[in-house]
Design an enzyme around this catalytic site. Structure first.
Site, mmCIF file in Angstrom:
data_model
loop_
_atom_site.group_PDB
_atom_site.id
_atom_site.type_symbol
_atom_site.label_atom_id
_atom_site.label_comp_id
_atom_site.label_asym_id
_atom_site.label_seq_id
_atom_site.Cartn_x
_atom_site.Cartn_y
_atom_site.Cartn_z
ATOM 1 N N GLY A 3 0.741 -1.333 0.027
ATOM 2 C CA GLY A 3 0.052 -0.048 -0.131
ATOM 3 C C GLY A 3 1.017 1.184 -0.016
ATOM 4 N NE ARG A 20 8.692 6.371 -0.075
ATOM 5 C CZ ARG A 20 9.808 6.424 -0.410
ATOM 6 N NH1 ARG A 20 10.748 7.324 0.329
ATOM 7 N NH2 ARG A 20 10.599 5.924 -1.337
ATOM 8 C CG ASP A 33 10.490 7.752 7.946
ATOM 9 O OD1 ASP A 33 9.955 7.897 6.759
ATOM 10 O OD2 ASP A 33 11.549 8.267 8.221
ATOM 11 N NE ARG A 47 4.669 9.004 -6.882
ATOM 12 C CZ ARG A 47 4.873 7.743 -6.702
ATOM 13 N NH1 ARG A 47 6.112 7.320 -7.352
ATOM 14 N NH2 ARG A 47 4.096 7.077 -6.317
ATOM 15 C CG ASP A 60 5.109 -3.086 -5.002
ATOM 16 O OD1 ASP A 60 5.596 -4.343 -5.176
ATOM 17 O OD2 ASP A 60 5.659 -2.276 -4.341
#
Length: 487
Positions: free
Chosen positions: A84, A87, A118, A169, A245
């Site tokens: 998934g 970040r 993180d 993006r 992925d």
């Protein structure tokens, strides 16, 4: 900006709504004028504090429904389970003349899919993705785009302590092969169908109403993937982490991490220091792309319901890749026709490049300067810039005789051929050392080199004599550069 979010209209199981984690004191690093133009934005406005805040995650635009998507995938050939957007946070989509474009903030903080991460990106990796996204677009290769990069002095721990950044993006969709694998491996066929219908309705509407739209989807994605990888191979681009992925359902180059452009040619070159086994080497990109399409086919099989038909759809990969790569090679060598012995000419060329470790970009660019008719006593001098790329010059001379004869067979004219070849063989690519120079300066607070390099790469086929240094062979210190999955 009027933002919608069609992905947010899917059931809640497909994502988690959440707001980005604000960056302390964000600042502007760089923006792409060409990407901004796609959205109807003035690139000079992107440095304004309102845009910096919005594209750092500090201020959510009105009507945005920020979310992170769930997906799974195979990583280095092994099933990794749920992954998934660990970040990345999708703000939504903006209508453009070419259709909706999604805006995604990469490095915008922790999500439910961050696992042990993180949720942050670092300035180094954000600059690399920004530059390469736009460089690939300028090369005419299907890719996601990068609108801008913002930074912060917030510290982030990777191999060393670095500073945080966010890259914005752009793509019509960030749905991946792993998005379908996620539901297949959970035996959630209803969700699988919902996702497939969403993708077909929004991005492949020509497939709706067919006898088996899911089979048609597999075939179309397989062809797009094969053609995309042919473009990679033709410019010497190596993705570095072709996990399922990281494979776009739209056939776009997605997720720039430890990428690299081939320099000294080695068909087995591995650009990703993490990839000790060489699964994603230059040579392996073609079969791995096919393998990834098999993974997608397996995920879609509950909808396709016909194993033989799915296999037939996958079989188009080989021909689609071969036809695209062959066409690109003919163009790169300035050949206007296809003849029986062309494959042998190409194979021997790559063999020579391999044995002599010839710089990939320089070879094809310089090849465009070769003249068909030279005087017998002036041939070596005329070929000197090209010939000097080879250690074994006599072997190159022998190949050049065959190449010239092939050009004469179709009546090739030097000037027209040179123009045509220079239009497809770039002079400028994002060599690792160029990116590193820009990164080093940015880490000292000077972002001008990021913008200058971006501007050079925006025109990869132009001579740009004022920027000729950017086309030079890498310096000795660049041999020590390594990029890994943290890049």
């Amino acid at each position: 900006m009027p933002i919608d979010n069609s992905f947010a209209e899917l059931p809640p199981a497909f994502y988690t709504h959440l707001r980005p984690t604000p960056l302390p004191a964000p600042y502007f690093v760089a923006a792409s004028p060409k990407a901004a133009a796609l959205l109807g934005l003035d690139p000079s406005d992107l440095a304004h504090e309102d845009f910096v805040a919005a594209f750092s995650g500090n201020r959510v635009p009105p009507r945005a429904k920020p979310l992170s998507a769930v997906y799974s995938g195979h990583q280095f050939g092994h099933w990794a389970g749920q992954l998934g957007d660990g970040r990345a946070i999708l703000l939504g989509e903006i209508a453009t003349a070419d259709g909706p474009v999604e805006l995604q903030l990469k490095g915008a903080g922790m999500t439910p899919y961050s696992r042990m991460g993180d949720g942050r990106a670092v300035l180094r990796s954000s600059i690399r993705e920004f530059l390469c996204s736009e460089a690939m677009a300028a090369l005419g290769i299907p890719t996601t785009r990068a609108l801008m990069v913002t930074g912060s002095h917030q510290q982030v721990v990777r191999e060393t302590i670095e500073t945080a950044a966010v890259v914005t993006r752009m793509a019509p969709s960030f749905v991946r092969f792993g998005s379908f694998e996620h539901w297949h491996y959970r035996n959630k066929h209803e969700e699988l169908k919902i996702l497939a219908d969403y993708v077909i309705r929004n991005f492949y509407p020509q497939l709706e109403g067919g006898d088996n739209p899911y089979l048609a989807l597999l075939s179309e994605v397989t062809v797009r993937t094969a053609r995309m990888i042919a473009h990679w191979q033709a410019v010497g681009f190596m993705h570095g982490v072709m996990n399922t992925d990281n494979m776009s359902i739209l056939g776009l180059t997605l997720d720039y991490g430890p990428f690299g452009f081939m320099e000294a040619f080695d068909v087995d070159h591995i650009c990703n220091h993490t990839d000790q086994g060489g699964r994603y080497s230059y040579a392996n990109q073609v079969p791995v792309g096919h393998w990834n399409c098999y993974a997608l086919a397996n995920a879609l099989l509950p909808l396709i319901k016909d194993t033989d038909a799915a296999q037939a759809a996958l079989d188009v990969y080989v021909d689609a890749y071969g036809e695209q790569f062959d066409a690109l090679l003919h163009a790169k060598l300035g050949l206007a026709t296809v003849q029986e012995n062309d494959r042998a000419l190409f194979d021997d060329m790559f063999k020579l490049m391999q044995e002599n470790h010839v710089d990939f970009t320089l070879f094809f660019r310089t090849l465009g300067e070769l003249r068909v008719d030279v005087l017998p006593d002036g041939g070596l001098e005329a070929d000197a810039p090209l010939r000097d790329l080879f250690i074994d010059r006599p072997s190159f001379d022998a190949w050049a005789v065959r190449y010239r004869e092939r050009l004469r067979q179709e009546g090739s004219r030097d000037e027209a051929r040179r123009i045509a070849m220079h239009a497809v063989n770039p002079k400028y690519v994002l060599r690792n050392y160029l990116a590193q120079v820009a990164i080093d300066k940015a880490q000292q607070g000077d972002y001008s080199e990021v913008d200058r390099l971006r501007a050079v790469l925006d025109r990869p086929f132009d001579e740009q004599p004022e920027n000729a240094a950017y086309a030079a062979l890498p310096p000795d210190w660049a041999s020590h550069l390594e990029v890994s999955c943290s890049s």
